[in-house]
Design a protein around this motif. Structure first.
Motif, mmCIF file in Angstrom:
data_model
loop_
_atom_site.group_PDB
_atom_site.id
_atom_site.type_symbol
_atom_site.label_atom_id
_atom_site.label_comp_id
_atom_site.label_asym_id
_atom_site.label_seq_id
_atom_site.Cartn_x
_atom_site.Cartn_y
_atom_site.Cartn_z
ATOM 1 N N GLY A 160 -11.958 14.331 -2.538
ATOM 2 C CA GLY A 160 -12.608 13.477 -3.515
ATOM 3 C C GLY A 160 -11.720 12.313 -3.928
ATOM 4 O O GLY A 160 -10.769 11.957 -3.239
ATOM 5 N N PRO A 161 -12.012 11.715 -5.086
ATOM 6 C CA PRO A 161 -11.266 10.539 -5.530
ATOM 7 C C PRO A 161 -9.836 10.881 -5.950
ATOM 8 O O PRO A 161 -9.606 11.904 -6.590
ATOM 9 N N VAL A 162 -8.895 10.014 -5.575
ATOM 10 C CA VAL A 162 -7.486 10.247 -5.898
ATOM 11 C C VAL A 162 -6.731 8.918 -5.907
ATOM 12 O O VAL A 162 -7.036 8.014 -5.140
ATOM 13 N N GLU A 163 -5.773 8.798 -6.826
ATOM 14 C CA GLU A 163 -4.832 7.674 -6.825
ATOM 15 C C GLU A 163 -3.555 8.138 -6.157
ATOM 16 O O GLU A 163 -3.127 9.268 -6.362
ATOM 17 N N PHE A 164 -2.933 7.250 -5.389
ATOM 18 C CA PHE A 164 -1.697 7.620 -4.709
ATOM 19 C C PHE A 164 -0.867 6.377 -4.431
ATOM 20 O O PHE A 164 -1.350 5.254 -4.520
ATOM 21 N N VAL A 165 0.377 6.600 -4.116
ATOM 22 C CA VAL A 165 1.293 5.515 -3.760
ATOM 23 C C VAL A 165 1.482 5.555 -2.251
ATOM 24 O O VAL A 165 1.663 6.625 -1.666
ATOM 25 N N TYR A 166 1.414 4.404 -1.633
ATOM 26 C CA TYR A 166 1.644 4.327 -0.190
ATOM 27 C C TYR A 166 2.643 3.219 0.091
ATOM 28 O O TYR A 166 2.955 2.410 -0.774
ATOM 29 N N ARG A 167 3.126 3.192 1.303
ATOM 30 C CA ARG A 167 4.089 2.168 1.708
ATOM 31 C C ARG A 167 3.442 1.272 2.754
ATOM 32 O O ARG A 167 2.717 1.745 3.620
ATOM 33 N N ARG A 168 3.778 -0.019 2.646
ATOM 34 C CA ARG A 168 3.312 -0.956 3.656
ATOM 35 C C ARG A 168 4.419 -1.950 3.946
ATOM 36 O O ARG A 168 5.266 -2.230 3.081
#
Length: 179
Positions: A111-119
């Motif tokens: 379902g819906p989730v906030e997360f940190v990613y790298r780019r």
């Protein structure tokens, strides 16, 4: 008694401070109301966009199976923007998408989730905040569709900064006017 003490005791100065406090409170309420409504609107649009993309990808999956889903996600990731996608098998191997790696928390969520990613960035790698919806098709694969929301966080910082600076300037003018 000093001149400053006399100033604080005058009715004019006290009245000026009272009006300053009332005006500041009204300004804070107005700015907070605008910020809150903007945030709600942006969140609603974000959810609707992600839901629409998930429905479109579900149609692709129903029409052509996993191969069609992978091709569609691969095509969509060719266009630069804030969209984030990942199609992976049950072991976490990426089949398509522009998310290269995800955390175990994100991998196991649904379902819906906030997360940190790298780019990638010009000076190395940057960490960004994202919002996504994690979907698990019946085949055991994972589909993650999301958006980069770092700009929303920057908007919140700008509004807070503008509010603090505005209140500071308002206080200087109010105190100066009362003086």
């Amino acid at each position: 008694m000093t001149a400053l003490t006399k100033l604080f005791r005058t009715t004019t100065f006290r009245l000026s401070l009272t009006y300053l406090a009332l005006f500041s409170a009204a300004a804070i309420v107005a700015i907070f109301y605008i910020y809150w409504n903007t945030t709600v609107l942006l969140s609603r649009q974000l959810n609707q966009t992600i839901d629409a993309e998930l429905k479109g990808l579900a149609e692709q999956y129903r029409a052509g199976g996993l191969d069609q889903l992978v091709r569609t996600v691969a095509d969509r990731t060719q266009t630069p923007g804030n969209s984030l996608y990942l199609v992976a098998d049950g072991e976490g191997r990426r089949l398509a998408g522009n998310l290269s790696a995800v955390s175990p928390d994100l991998w196991n969520s649904l379902g819906p989730v906030e997360f940190v990613y790298r780019r990638p960035a010009t000076d190395g790698v940057e960490r960004r905040l994202a919002f996504a919806n994690v979907f698990r098709p019946p085949s055991g694969y994972r589909l993650i569709v999301g958006r980069d929301i770092e700009d929303r966080r920057e908007l919140a910082r700008m509004v807070r900064s503008a509010m603090l600076w505005g209140l500071g300037v308002m206080a200087l003018f109010g105190i100066g006017g009362g003086y």
